[in-house]
Write a protein that holds these residues in place. Structure first.
Motif, PDB file in Angstrom:
ATOM      1  N   THR A  21       0.878  -1.161   0.062  1.00 19.52           N
ATOM      2  CA  THR A  21      -0.094  -0.011   0.032  1.00 19.52           C
ATOM      3  C   THR A  21       0.865   1.156  -0.106  1.00 19.52           C
ATOM      4  O   THR A  21       2.252   1.150   0.190  1.00 19.52           O
ATOM      5  N   LYS A  26       6.519   3.154   1.345  1.00 20.72           N
ATOM      6  CA  LYS A  26       7.630   4.251   1.861  1.00 20.72           C
ATOM      7  C   LYS A  26       8.676   3.596   2.542  1.00 20.72           C
ATOM      8  O   LYS A  26       9.765   3.813   2.187  1.00 20.72           O
ATOM      9  N   GLN A  50      -4.175  -7.694  10.410  1.00 18.87           N
ATOM     10  CA  GLN A  50      -3.434  -6.374  11.063  1.00 18.87           C
ATOM     11  C   GLN A  50      -3.777  -6.428  12.642  1.00 18.87           C
ATOM     12  O   GLN A  50      -3.707  -5.548  13.528  1.00 18.87           O
ATOM     13  N   ASN A  62      -2.995  -1.176  15.114  1.00 21.75           N
ATOM     14  CA  ASN A  62      -3.407  -2.246  14.047  1.00 21.75           C
ATOM     15  C   ASN A  62      -3.616  -1.472  12.706  1.00 21.75           C
ATOM     16  O   ASN A  62      -4.091  -1.696  11.690  1.00 21.75           O
ATOM     17  N   ARG A  63      -2.064  -0.901  12.166  1.00 15.93           N
ATOM     18  CA  ARG A  63      -1.789  -0.749  10.814  1.00 15.93           C
ATOM     19  C   ARG A  63      -0.458  -1.073  10.381  1.00 15.93           C
ATOM     20  O   ARG A  63       0.304  -1.058  11.059  1.00 15.93           O
ATOM     21  N   ILE A  64      -0.349  -1.224   9.010  1.00 14.76           N
ATOM     22  CA  ILE A  64       1.119  -1.376   8.558  1.00 14.76           C
ATOM     23  C   ILE A  64       1.347  -0.022   8.030  1.00 14.76           C
ATOM     24  O   ILE A  64       0.481   0.786   7.731  1.00 14.76           O
ATOM     25  N   SER A  83       4.661   5.275   9.564  1.00 13.50           N
ATOM     26  CA  SER A  83       5.455   5.289   8.729  1.00 13.50           C
ATOM     27  C   SER A  83       6.751   6.377   8.641  1.00 13.50           C
ATOM     28  O   SER A  83       7.966   6.244   8.518  1.00 13.50           O
ATOM     29  N   MET A 116       2.348  13.307   6.092  1.00 18.89           N
ATOM     30  CA  MET A 116       1.436  12.448   6.828  1.00 18.89           C
ATOM     31  C   MET A 116       0.194  13.236   7.263  1.00 18.89           C
ATOM     32  O   MET A 116      -0.845  12.648   7.865  1.00 18.89           O
TER      33      MET A 116
HETATM   34  N1  GSH Z   1      -0.523   7.052   9.700  1.00 19.08           N
HETATM   35  C1  GSH Z   1       0.045   5.604   9.574  1.00 19.08           C
HETATM   36  C2  GSH Z   1      -1.120   4.937   8.446  1.00 19.08           C
HETATM   37  C3  GSH Z   1      -1.101   3.704   8.181  1.00 19.08           C
HETATM   38  C4  GSH Z   1      -2.297   3.147   7.690  1.00 19.08           C
HETATM   39  O1  GSH Z   1      -3.138   3.626   7.081  1.00 19.08           O
HETATM   40  N2  GSH Z   1      -2.008   1.845   7.156  1.00 19.08           N
HETATM   41  C5  GSH Z   1      -3.157   1.240   6.145  1.00 19.08           C
HETATM   42  C6  GSH Z   1      -2.621   0.727   4.715  1.00 19.08           C
HETATM   43  S1  GSH Z   1      -2.028   2.015   4.106  1.00 19.08           S
HETATM   44  C7  GSH Z   1      -3.488   0.009   6.924  1.00 19.08           C
HETATM   45  O2  GSH Z   1      -2.656  -0.490   7.676  1.00 19.08           O
HETATM   46  N3  GSH Z   1      -5.008  -0.233   7.125  1.00 19.08           N
HETATM   47  C8  GSH Z   1      -5.463  -1.210   7.801  1.00 19.08           C
HETATM   48  C9  GSH Z   1      -6.727  -0.748   8.299  1.00 19.08           C
HETATM   49  O3  GSH Z   1      -7.279   0.271   8.147  1.00 19.08           O
HETATM   50  O4  GSH Z   1      -7.406  -1.728   9.244  1.00 19.08           O
HETATM   51  C10 GSH Z   1       1.189   5.432   8.714  1.00 19.08           C
HETATM   52  O5  GSH Z   1       1.609   6.185   8.124  1.00 19.08           O
HETATM   53  O6  GSH Z   1       2.040   4.281   8.923  1.00 19.08           O
END
Ligand code: GSH
Length: 217
Positions: A21, A26, A50, A62-64, A83, A116
């Protein structure tokens, strides 16, 4: 933080928690730019991986993406989520793509945080309402697509007389290219943002950017 006199050598691989994604890419780009050893753990966010308790221990939101560096500050392991925090951590540790000079660093931070706070969340919303929303919501489409175009206008002006967003190529460029790479899904016509287009092509010419963008495709 590293000293520029003695480059840090990474002996053990960094563990990357990833899905292909814009935010994930990044970090894959940064790891490729630094030519670091790393293992990729695919966290399938389309199948709720996640939310697994083991993953939440390193990424409580809970995000990558997230990383675990076995060779963190003081020698022990460290996990990093978000990130931009990961880009800053790697930039500081390896003294690359994140200038030590305070004035230059402020500029990189400005564009990193701009990404961001805007050129990420807003493009994500535009993409969501244009492509994914179960019902068509014209108000939301108009709101986020207009904002996406405004943000591309901001970066286009910034790149008018510059090759990169903040001095030399930096983590600010790496953060933004992760998102610009999805311009078609955001229904952005890059011909309307010629400076962004040239910058994007300049970044795509970098083998590490190509490899980072390709991870998991
Ligand atoms: N602010 C976070 C945002 C991370 C984010 O939104 N990751 C998304 C993929 S781009 C994700 O893991 N989504 C899973 C979900 O919404 O449950 C960062 O920059 O790391």
């Amino acid at each position: 933080m590293s000293s520029s006199l003695s480059p840090v050598v990474q002996r053990n691989p960094i563990e990357l928690y990833y899905w292909a994604t814009p935010n994930g890419r990044k970090v894959s780009i940064m790891l490729e730019e630094l030519n670091l050893p790393y293992n990729t753990h695919f966290i399938d966010i389309l199948n709720d991986e996640q939310f697994a308790p083991e993953f939440l221990k390193i990424s409580p939101n809970n995000r990558i993406p997230a990383i675990v560096d076995p060779e963190g500050p003081g020698g022990g392991a460290i996990s990093v989520f978000e990130s931009a925090a990961i880009l800053k951590y790697l930039g500081e540790k390896f003294d690359r793509f994140y200038p030590a000079d305070w004035r230059q660093r402020v500029q990189v931070d400005e564009w990193l945080f701009w990404q961001m706070g805007g050129f990420g969340p807003m493009l994500g919303q535009a993409h969501h309402f244009l492509e994914f929303a179960k019902e068509k919501v014209p108000y939301a489409i108009e709101r986020y697509h207009t904002e996406a175009k405004r943000l591309y206008g901001v970066i286009d002006r910034r790149l008018e007389k510059r090759d990169f967003l903040a001095g030399e190529y930096s983590i600010a460029d790496i953060a933004c290219v992760g998102w610009a790479n999805s311009y078609e899904r955001q229904r952005i016509d890059l011909n309307k943002f010629p400076n962004v287009k040239i910058w994007y092509e300049r970044l795509l010419d970098r083998p590490a950017v190509k490899r980072g963008l390709a991870l998991g495709e």
